[in-house]
Motif scaffolding. Sequence first.
Motif, short mmCIF file in Angstrom:
data_model
loop_
_atom_site.label_atom_id
_atom_site.label_comp_id
_atom_site.label_asym_id
_atom_site.label_seq_id
_atom_site.Cartn_x
_atom_site.Cartn_y
_atom_site.Cartn_z
N ALA A 15 0.76 -1.28 0.07
CA ALA A 15 -0.02 0.09 -0.03
C ALA A 15 0.87 1.23 0.16
O ALA A 15 0.42 2.16 -0.37
CB ALA A 15 -0.75 -0.17 1.22
N ARG A 18 2.95 0.84 -3.64
CA ARG A 18 2.51 0.79 -4.72
C ARG A 18 3.00 0.24 -6.11
O ARG A 18 2.76 0.58 -7.24
CB ARG A 18 1.41 2.17 -5.23
CG ARG A 18 0.32 2.58 -4.29
CD ARG A 18 -0.40 3.62 -4.61
NE ARG A 18 0.73 4.93 -4.69
CZ ARG A 18 0.11 5.95 -5.16
NH1 ARG A 18 -0.79 6.01 -5.85
NH2 ARG A 18 1.09 6.98 -5.26
N ALA A 71 -8.20 -3.47 -1.23
CA ALA A 71 -7.28 -2.58 -1.94
C ALA A 71 -7.73 -1.84 -3.11
O ALA A 71 -8.60 -2.82 -4.06
CB ALA A 71 -5.99 -3.41 -2.10
N THR A 75 -3.64 -0.10 -6.41
CA THR A 75 -2.79 -0.73 -5.32
C THR A 75 -2.74 -2.04 -5.03
O THR A 75 -2.00 -2.51 -4.66
CB THR A 75 -3.22 0.11 -4.25
OG1 THR A 75 -3.32 1.43 -4.37
CG2 THR A 75 -2.22 0.04 -2.94
N ARG A 144 -5.41 5.70 0.17
CA ARG A 144 -5.33 5.68 -1.46
C ARG A 144 -6.95 5.68 -1.90
O ARG A 144 -7.01 6.37 -2.97
CB ARG A 144 -4.94 4.16 -1.53
CG ARG A 144 -3.46 3.82 -1.06
CD ARG A 144 -2.47 4.59 -2.08
NE ARG A 144 -1.28 4.40 -1.67
CZ ARG A 144 -0.25 5.55 -1.47
NH1 ARG A 144 -0.73 6.68 -1.96
NH2 ARG A 144 0.79 5.25 -0.79
#
Length: 148
Positions: A15, A18, A71, A75, A144
Amino acid sequence: MLVTNHVLSGAVIGAATRRPVSAFALGVVSHFVLDAVPHWGKWRAHDQFMRVAVVDGLTGLAVMGAMAAIAPGDTRVAVLAGMAGAALPDIGKPSVEFFGRSPFPRRVDEFHRRIQQEAPHRFPQEAATGVVLLAATITLLRARVRRR
Ligand SMILES: [Zn+2]
């Protein structure tokens, strides 16, 4: 260290970076760093090891599935790569159980065994590590999602 905590550290790395290749490589490195930190272990008997290993392995797989599901798309591959890299060094344990040998060179297995800082009274530290890593993973993944 429990493979579940390795998986969570790999998710944090994925995370944060990336980048799948970097996440995988850093995940492998993180495995050995975390194994060198004092953690829960040193089982009394093989039965006790197996009870912990089965629950931990299934929990680690569930965490991998959950992190891949939550996610965000840009990502997800890096998170999966980080988790795979972070869990990879422990594939030797089920390999020895099921096939009688480790897939890694003996020097790698010896290094992996030598760096362990295990003690049976450290479950609280192990659980706290998992909680911190889970919180870090969710915080990073939520950030994100918000940036999209
Ligand atoms: Zn390990």
